[in-house]
Design a protein around this motif. Structure first.
Motif, PDB file in Angstrom:
ATOM      1  N   MET C  47      21.601   9.936  65.870  1.00  0.00           N
ATOM      2  CA  MET C  47      22.832   9.171  65.688  1.00  0.00           C
ATOM      3  C   MET C  47      23.840   9.340  64.981  1.00  0.00           C
ATOM      4  SD  MET C  47      20.955   5.481  64.478  1.00  0.00           S
ATOM      5  CE  MET C  47      19.773   5.122  65.809  1.00  0.00           C
ATOM      6  N   THR C  48      24.680   8.973  64.336  1.00  0.00           N
ATOM      7  CA  THR C  48      25.382   8.588  63.133  1.00  0.00           C
ATOM      8  C   THR C  48      25.638   6.912  63.019  1.00  0.00           C
ATOM      9  OG1 THR C  48      27.233  10.678  64.159  1.00  0.00           O
ATOM     10  CG2 THR C  48      27.649   8.845  61.859  1.00  0.00           C
ATOM     11  N   LEU C  49      25.584   6.590  61.934  1.00  0.00           N
ATOM     12  CA  LEU C  49      25.478   5.598  61.080  1.00  0.00           C
ATOM     13  C   LEU C  49      27.009   4.975  60.392  1.00  0.00           C
ATOM     14  CD1 LEU C  49      21.866   4.349  60.058  1.00  0.00           C
ATOM     15  CD2 LEU C  49      23.813   2.546  61.054  1.00  0.00           C
ATOM     16  N   GLU C  50      27.333   4.657  60.905  1.00  0.00           N
ATOM     17  CA  GLU C  50      29.161   4.295  59.720  1.00  0.00           C
ATOM     18  C   GLU C  50      28.841   2.623  59.221  1.00  0.00           C
ATOM     19  OE1 GLU C  50      32.083   3.969  62.839  1.00  0.00           O
ATOM     20  OE2 GLU C  50      33.150   2.704  61.585  1.00  0.00           O
ATOM     21  N   HIS C  51      29.062   2.180  58.490  1.00  0.00           N
ATOM     22  CA  HIS C  51      29.107   1.601  56.943  1.00  0.00           C
ATOM     23  C   HIS C  51      30.944   0.852  57.380  1.00  0.00           C
ATOM     24  CE1 HIS C  51      29.160   2.771  53.068  1.00  0.00           C
ATOM     25  NE2 HIS C  51      28.978   3.468  53.464  1.00  0.00           N
ATOM     26  N   TYR C  52      30.619   0.130  56.004  1.00  0.00           N
ATOM     27  CA  TYR C  52      31.814  -0.270  55.661  1.00  0.00           C
ATOM     28  C   TYR C  52      31.822  -0.229  54.214  1.00  0.00           C
ATOM     29  CZ  TYR C  52      35.314  -4.516  54.483  1.00  0.00           C
ATOM     30  OH  TYR C  52      36.957  -5.007  54.288  1.00  0.00           O
ATOM     31  N   PRO C  53      31.751   0.343  53.285  1.00  0.00           N
ATOM     32  CA  PRO C  53      31.894   0.781  52.007  1.00  0.00           C
ATOM     33  C   PRO C  53      32.370  -0.684  51.105  1.00  0.00           C
ATOM     34  CG  PRO C  53      32.184   2.523  52.568  1.00  0.00           C
ATOM     35  CD  PRO C  53      32.591   2.153  53.733  1.00  0.00           C
ATOM     36  N   GLY C  54      30.907  -0.581  49.800  1.00  0.00           N
ATOM     37  CA  GLY C  54      31.899  -1.716  49.555  1.00  0.00           C
ATOM     38  C   GLY C  54      31.493  -3.355  49.999  1.00  0.00           C
ATOM     39  N   MET C  55      31.406  -3.824  51.239  1.00  0.00           N
ATOM     40  CA  MET C  55      31.707  -4.830  52.396  1.00  0.00           C
ATOM     41  C   MET C  55      29.978  -5.068  52.293  1.00  0.00           C
ATOM     42  SD  MET C  55      32.175  -6.674  55.221  1.00  0.00           S
ATOM     43  CE  MET C  55      31.124  -8.540  55.745  1.00  0.00           C
ATOM     44  N   THR C  56      29.104  -3.690  52.138  1.00  0.00           N
ATOM     45  CA  THR C  56      27.774  -3.165  52.801  1.00  0.00           C
ATOM     46  C   THR C  56      27.148  -3.801  51.292  1.00  0.00           C
ATOM     47  OG1 THR C  56      28.361  -1.420  54.392  1.00  0.00           O
ATOM     48  CG2 THR C  56      25.887  -1.355  53.111  1.00  0.00           C
ATOM     49  N   GLU C  57      27.327  -3.187  50.524  1.00  0.00           N
ATOM     50  CA  GLU C  57      27.090  -3.149  49.068  1.00  0.00           C
ATOM     51  C   GLU C  57      26.789  -4.957  48.575  1.00  0.00           C
ATOM     52  OE1 GLU C  57      29.317  -0.844  49.629  1.00  0.00           O
ATOM     53  OE2 GLU C  57      27.860   0.571  49.267  1.00  0.00           O
ATOM     54  N   LYS C  58      28.055  -5.727  49.108  1.00  0.00           N
ATOM     55  CA  LYS C  58      28.696  -6.820  48.682  1.00  0.00           C
ATOM     56  C   LYS C  58      27.512  -7.985  49.821  1.00  0.00           C
ATOM     57  CE  LYS C  58      32.461  -9.841  47.935  1.00  0.00           C
ATOM     58  NZ  LYS C  58      33.643  -9.683  48.016  1.00  0.00           N
ATOM     59  N   GLN C  59      27.337  -7.625  50.657  1.00  0.00           N
ATOM     60  CA  GLN C  59      26.293  -8.722  51.743  1.00  0.00           C
ATOM     61  C   GLN C  59      24.650  -7.759  51.396  1.00  0.00           C
ATOM     62  OE1 GLN C  59      27.151 -10.270  53.869  1.00  0.00           O
ATOM     63  NE2 GLN C  59      28.913 -10.557  52.780  1.00  0.00           N
ATOM     64  N   LEU C  60      24.519  -6.193  50.787  1.00  0.00           N
ATOM     65  CA  LEU C  60      23.250  -6.460  50.329  1.00  0.00           C
ATOM     66  C   LEU C  60      22.679  -7.438  50.130  1.00  0.00           C
ATOM     67  CD1 LEU C  60      22.679  -2.153  51.579  1.00  0.00           C
ATOM     68  CD2 LEU C  60      22.237  -4.833  53.062  1.00  0.00           C
ATOM     69  N   MET C  61      23.747  -7.319  48.962  1.00  0.00           N
ATOM     70  CA  MET C  61      23.320  -8.305  47.208  1.00  0.00           C
ATOM     71  C   MET C  61      23.107  -9.418  47.088  1.00  0.00           C
ATOM     72  SD  MET C  61      25.146  -6.067  44.690  1.00  0.00           S
ATOM     73  CE  MET C  61      27.018  -5.248  44.554  1.00  0.00           C
ATOM     74  N   ALA C  62      23.029  -9.628  48.426  1.00  0.00           N
ATOM     75  CA  ALA C  62      24.202 -11.080  48.564  1.00  0.00           C
ATOM     76  C   ALA C  62      22.060 -12.005  48.958  1.00  0.00           C
ATOM     77  CB  ALA C  62      24.907 -12.045  49.110  1.00  0.00           C
ATOM     78  N   ILE C  63      21.810 -11.134  49.846  1.00  0.00           N
ATOM     79  CA  ILE C  63      20.963 -11.003  50.718  1.00  0.00           C
ATOM     80  C   ILE C  63      19.328 -11.178  49.969  1.00  0.00           C
ATOM     81  CG2 ILE C  63      19.142  -9.980  52.371  1.00  0.00           C
ATOM     82  CD1 ILE C  63      21.824  -8.844  54.064  1.00  0.00           C
TER      83      ILE C  63
END
Lengths: 150, 83, 150, 83
Positions: C47-63
């Motif tokens: 599988m290939t995991l795509e993500h949204y650089p910038g938003m990913t980090e922001k969301q993980l930090m918020a979680i």
């Protein structure tokens, strides 16, 4: 699998071995218990974990078997150390691997909760006031009671 | 019959393990504990408060009403504190 | 701490770093997600995991920040990989260390449940019928909803 | 205004990112999506079923009534499937 040993263990290597070769597994939940240096307000230098050889293994195997009866698990592991341990040392690890995240969380939680009330280990802590046998905690019984089947 | 003592029960009785031959009327774990109290002041002290004593027969947790038979391995210990 | 990376991670080494030097910690719960080779009955090659650089980090930090607000935690970690992954490969790890076992379990569970519904990752699976974007699962929303504060 | 497309939204619209200047009456995310549908058949197809489209503005998850302002970074994507 269960192991009772004096030596430390390598959490990552154990998890790797646990899941290797089984691509049905979607997740593994793992709990690692560590020696704290404060308990009940007293500073702890080190502690000695005594156990009941034979019964310990028997109880851990029964706990593991019960987890596998209750949840769809691909692999389980309990490692418990005995002997002298310092603050920061690993005491125990429990792990449960499953294709289902929920099952792996619940089973891992069950393993450590049951172990805390059923596996024959006793902690002797070196405190500032001398060596002291740790008393069982009511909250551990409460935690285990949640898994009683209705 | 083999009796094993762990943790502070071992410290108070002064022994880790002993071989005993209780009389015929000692048919369960509760009766065994009462009988063991008479072996020494240390045994009496160790078994004074049975709410903090747990028992296993042949390596399984049991209650005081658990029956005993010749050759059983009986273990006495405080509530466990592993993990 | 959070990390978004292409490379694999060493679970044991990460846990070791997370708890090192803090002897208040009594336990750490960790979840590791792994690529399964079966999903919805189809065999998966990779599988290939795509993500949204910038938003990913922001969301993980918020979680992560939310977990630390809710539970008494000494340390937390989220590592999420992206890019091409094969069956058996690690995708994600979440860990929460605390002096309280319950807090570490609940917080770790919260981290993975929230991540599953909030972190902007998308899985493209190679199946026997060609590449296919994985659909979100209702049970993941349900799992996250359990943590809604009343 | 910068629009980002992820996963099958990128595949269907045929673009990962585009700079757009919507008219003044496009004041929230819902209106923007309606307006974007007109850009190409691919956009129209990608945005046909908004129940499977999620939106973020400036990297925060938002609902369709979220207001827009010049310079916003708007991302359109399917429900997330990480972890």
């Amino acid at each position: 699998m269960i192991r009772v040993q004096r030596e430390d263990f390598d959490t990552g290597a154990e998890l790797q071995k646990l899941t290797a070769g089984n691509t049905q597994i979607g997740g593994v939940t793992c709990f690692v218990g560590v020696v704290r240096d404060m308990a009940g307000g007293s500073h702890i230098g080190a502690m000695t974990l005594e156990h009941y050889p034979g019964m310990t293994e028997k109880q851990l195997m029964a706990i593991e078997a019960e987890a596998r009866r209750r949840w769809p698990l691909d692999a389980t592991l309990i490692i418990h150390r005995y002997g002298r341990l310092d603050p920061g040392d690993r005491i125990v690890m429990c792990a449960a691997a499953s294709s289902h995240r929920e099952a792996s969380f619940e089973a891992c939680h069950f393993l450590i909760d049951y172990l805390k009330t059923k596996a024959p280990f006793w902690k002797l802590e070196d405190t500032e006031k001398g060596a002291k046998w740790v008393a069982a905690e009511a909250r551990d019984n409460k935690a285990a009671a949640r898994w009683l089947e209705k | 019959m083999k009796i094993l003592y762990f943790a502070w029960l071992r410290a108070r009785t002064g022994c880790a393990q002993e071989e005993v031959s209780p009389p015929a009327d000692v048919t369960n774990v509760g009766a065994l504990l009462e009988w063991l109290k008479q072996r020494s002041p240390g045994h009496k002290e160790a078994l004074a408060d049975l709410t903090v004593v747990r028992t296993a027969v042949n390596q399984e947790h049991v209650q005081l009403d658990h029956p005993l038979k010749a050759g059983d391995e009986v273990a006495l210990f405080p509530p466990v504190t592993g993990g």
